[in-house]
Scaffold this motif. Structure first.
Motif, PDB file in Angstrom:
ATOM      1  N   ARG A  19     -16.157  -6.744  -0.859  1.00  0.00           N
ATOM      2  CA  ARG A  19     -15.068  -6.340  -1.757  1.00  0.00           C
ATOM      3  C   ARG A  19     -14.782  -7.439  -2.778  1.00  0.00           C
ATOM      4  O   ARG A  19     -14.540  -7.153  -3.950  1.00  0.00           O
ATOM      5  CB  ARG A  19     -13.807  -6.016  -0.953  1.00  0.00           C
ATOM      6  CG  ARG A  19     -13.866  -4.641  -0.333  1.00  0.00           C
ATOM      7  CD  ARG A  19     -12.668  -4.345   0.530  1.00  0.00           C
ATOM      8  NE  ARG A  19     -12.810  -3.045   1.182  1.00  0.00           N
ATOM      9  CZ  ARG A  19     -12.040  -2.619   2.162  1.00  0.00           C
ATOM     10  NH1 ARG A  19     -11.059  -3.377   2.619  1.00  0.00           N
ATOM     11  NH2 ARG A  19     -12.219  -1.440   2.708  1.00  0.00           N
TER      12      ARG A  19
ATOM     13  N   ASN B 188      -8.303  -1.541  -3.014  1.00  0.00           N
ATOM     14  CA  ASN B 188      -9.027  -2.412  -2.064  1.00  0.00           C
ATOM     15  C   ASN B 188      -9.598  -3.652  -2.747  1.00  0.00           C
ATOM     16  O   ASN B 188      -9.496  -4.762  -2.237  1.00  0.00           O
ATOM     17  CB  ASN B 188     -10.182  -1.631  -1.415  1.00  0.00           C
ATOM     18  CG  ASN B 188      -9.702  -0.771  -0.279  1.00  0.00           C
ATOM     19  OD1 ASN B 188      -8.653  -1.028   0.288  1.00  0.00           O
ATOM     20  ND2 ASN B 188     -10.450   0.260   0.033  1.00  0.00           N
TER      21      ASN B 188
ATOM     22  N   MET C 222      -6.587  -7.409   5.582  1.00  0.00           N
ATOM     23  CA  MET C 222      -6.946  -6.066   5.124  1.00  0.00           C
ATOM     24  C   MET C 222      -7.398  -5.167   6.261  1.00  0.00           C
ATOM     25  O   MET C 222      -7.732  -3.998   6.028  1.00  0.00           O
ATOM     26  CB  MET C 222      -8.045  -6.154   4.064  1.00  0.00           C
ATOM     27  CG  MET C 222      -7.577  -6.795   2.777  1.00  0.00           C
ATOM     28  SD  MET C 222      -8.847  -6.837   1.532  1.00  0.00           S
ATOM     29  CE  MET C 222      -8.952  -5.122   1.076  1.00  0.00           C
TER      30      MET C 222
ATOM     31  N   ARG D 108       0.842  -1.215   0.000  1.00  0.00           N
ATOM     32  CA  ARG D 108       0.000   0.000   0.000  1.00  0.00           C
ATOM     33  C   ARG D 108       0.865   1.248   0.000  1.00  0.00           C
ATOM     34  O   ARG D 108       0.590   2.190  -0.729  1.00  0.00           O
ATOM     35  CB  ARG D 108      -0.890   0.022   1.249  1.00  0.00           C
ATOM     36  CG  ARG D 108      -2.111  -0.836   1.122  1.00  0.00           C
ATOM     37  CD  ARG D 108      -2.901  -0.822   2.415  1.00  0.00           C
ATOM     38  NE  ARG D 108      -4.004  -1.766   2.358  1.00  0.00           N
ATOM     39  CZ  ARG D 108      -4.667  -2.188   3.420  1.00  0.00           C
ATOM     40  NH1 ARG D 108      -4.329  -1.763   4.616  1.00  0.00           N
ATOM     41  NH2 ARG D 108      -5.666  -3.037   3.291  1.00  0.00           N
TER      42      ARG D 108
END
Lengths: 191, 203
Positions: free
Chosen positions: B177, B145, B167, B93
Motif C-alpha cells: 500500500r 487505504n 490498519m 474510517r
C-alpha cells in the motif's frame, strides 16, 4: 531482446518493486544489498531510485507538518473531551433494559413452544372421548357386567387350568369394531 | 502542546507511568497523556479526513473512547501510540464512509487558515500554501487505504509493521500500500507539485 537486455529488465522489475521499501529502510539485509548493487550497475534502476527518492524526500518534508493544529484547537477539543468524560454514560442504562427485553422474548418463545403441545393434546383427548351411540353403550355395559361377574367367579374359585389360559379377546374386540359390510352397488352406479 | 518525546524508550516508560497514574484516578495524568498525543492524533485525523471540523470530532471521540477503555489497553500487545492510532483510524474510517462527498470548508473558501509561519515572506507563504493545497488534492485523490498507509508512513514515521497493526492487515499488504501510494503521489504531484516545489526551493 538480448540476454543483457533481459537481465536489465529483470533487475529493473526487482528494484521497482522494492525501491520504496529500500528507501524507507524496510528491506532485509540480503534484499537491501541486492537492490543497492542493481542501483549501482543498472542505469534504469538508478533512474528509478532517483525518482522515488525525490518524492520520498518531498513527502517526508511536507506530510509531518500537514494539518498541524493550533493550540486553541487542541484546548477546545480537550474541553469537549473532559465534558464527555464527566457526563454520565448513556450506555449504562440500556443494559438492564436489554436484559428485561430478552427475558420477555424468552418467555414468549417458551409459551409459543408449549402452546401447540398443550392445546394439541387436548384436542386429541377430546376427539377420543366422543360419546358412543346408544346401541354401542348398551353392548359395552352388558359386557362390563358379564366381565365383572366372571372376574368375581375366577377370584372366588380355585385357579383352574382354563382360568390360567389367556383370555381370547377377539370376540370382545369385534363388539367394538364396526361391521365390515361392503357397500352395495346400485345398478345405476355400476352402469 | 507538544508531541511525544524523541527518545522512544523514555517515551514508552513515561507513557506507561502516565497510564498507571490515570488508572489510579490521577486527573493530571489524563491531561498530560492528552497533551502528549493530541497533536499527532489531530494531524493523523486531518490527513485522513481532510476536514478541520470532522477531524476535531474524531480526535475528541478517539480520546474519550481511549480514556474510558484505558483498562483494556495491553502494553504486551501494542504500544499506546499504536493503540491510540488504531482507534483514531477506525473512527476516521467511519467518518469518511458517512461523508463520501468532498466538502469545502468555509475557512478554506475565504483563505483564512494559512498555516505558514508569520516570519515567511508573502511569496514564500503563498508558495507554501500552494504546495499544501497540491498535497491535499493529491491525498484526496488517493483511495482511503493508500491514504492511511502514506500518512502513517510519512506523516508519522510508523514502520511497516506498525502500519500493519494500525490498519489491521499483514505487513506485506502495508508495504504494497505504501508503494502504490508512493507511485500514485509521484504521478499526481509531478504536474502541479513539481513547479511549486521548485518555487519553494528557489525561495
Amino acid at each position: 531482446m538480448t540476454v543483457v537486455g533481459a537481465m536489465f529488465g529483470f533487475k529493473y522489475q526487482y528494484c521497482k518493486k522494492r525501491m520504496v521499501a529500500y528507501i524507507n529502510g524496510e528491506l532485509d539485509d540480503r534484499a537491501r544489498r541486492r537492490v543497492a548493487r542493481y542501483v549501482d550497475t543498472c542505469p534504469r534502476c538508478y533512474a528509478e531510485y532517483q525518482r522515488q527518492r525525490e518524492i520520498h524526500r518531498n513527502l517526508a518534508a511536507d506530510l509531518p507538518s500537514f494539518g498541524r493544529p493550533q493550540a486553541a484547537q487542541l484546548d477546545r477539543i480537550w474541553t469537549a473531551v473532559k465534558a464527555d468524560l464527566a457526563a454520565p454514560s448513556a450506555r449504562r442504562h440500556p443494559q438492564p433494559y436489554l436484559r428485561v427485553r430478552y427475558g420477555v422474548l424468552m418467555m414468549l418463545l417458551i409459551t409459543a413452544m408449549i402452546f401447540p403441545l398443550v392445546f394439541g393434546s387436548r384436542s386429541i383427548s377430546q376427539a377420543a372421548a366422543t360419546p358412543p351411540t346408544p346401541s354401542e353403550s348398551r353392548t359395552v355395559s352388558a359386557m362390563l357386567v358379564t366381565e365383572a361377574v366372571a372376574t368375581t367367579d375366577v377370584i372366588l374359585a380355585e385357579p383352574t387350568e382354563q382360568a390360567m389360559q389367556p383370555i381370547d379377546l377377539s370376540d370382545e374386540t369385534q363388539a367394538f369394531s364396526t361391521p365390515d359390510v361392503a357397500p352395495q352397488r346400485t345398478p345405476e352406479a355400476t352402469r | 502542546m507538544g508531541e511525544q518525546p524523541d527518545n522512544p524508550l523514555e517515551s514508552l516508560n513515561s507513557t506507561n507511568d502516565l497510564i498507571q497514574r490515570c488508572l489510579g484516578g490521577d486527573q493530571v495524568a489524563y491531561t498530560q497523556l492528552y497533551e502528549r498525543y493530541a497533536a499527532g492524533i489531530y494531524r493523523l485525523c486531518y490527513g485522513l479526513i481532510l476536514n478541520t471540523l470532522d477531524a476535531e470530532d474524531v480526535v475528541q471521540e478517539s480520546f474519550v473512547y481511549a480514556f474510558k477503555n484505558l483498562r483494556r489497553f495491553d502494553p504486551a500487545k501494542a504500544s499506546f501510540k499504536t493503540w491510540l492510532y488504531t482507534i483514531a483510524v477506525s473512527r476516521s474510517r467511519n467518518t469518511y464512509r458517512r461523508k463520501r462527498l468532498p466538502q469545502v470548508e468555509l475557512s478554506q473558501l475565504f483563505q483564512l487558515n494559512v498555516a505558514a509561519p508569520r516570519s515567511q515572506a508573502p511569496e514564500a507563504r503563498l508558495a507554501h500554501r500552494n504546495a499544501e493545497d497540491a498535497l491535499m488534492r493529491a491525498l484526496a485523490d488517493l483511495s482511503p487505504n493508500l491514504r492511511e498507509a502514506v500518512v502513517l508512513r510519512y506523516g508519522h514515521g510508523l514502520t511497516y509493521r506498525e502500519i500493519a497493526e494500525v490498519m489491521n492487515c499483514p505487513p506485506k499488504t502495508a508495504e504494497s500500500r505504501v508503494r502504490l501510494a508512493h507511485d500514485r503521489l509521484r504521478k499526481l504531484l509531478t504536474g502541479s507539485g513539481r513547479a511549486i516545489l521548485d518555487e519553494l526551493l528557489s525561495i
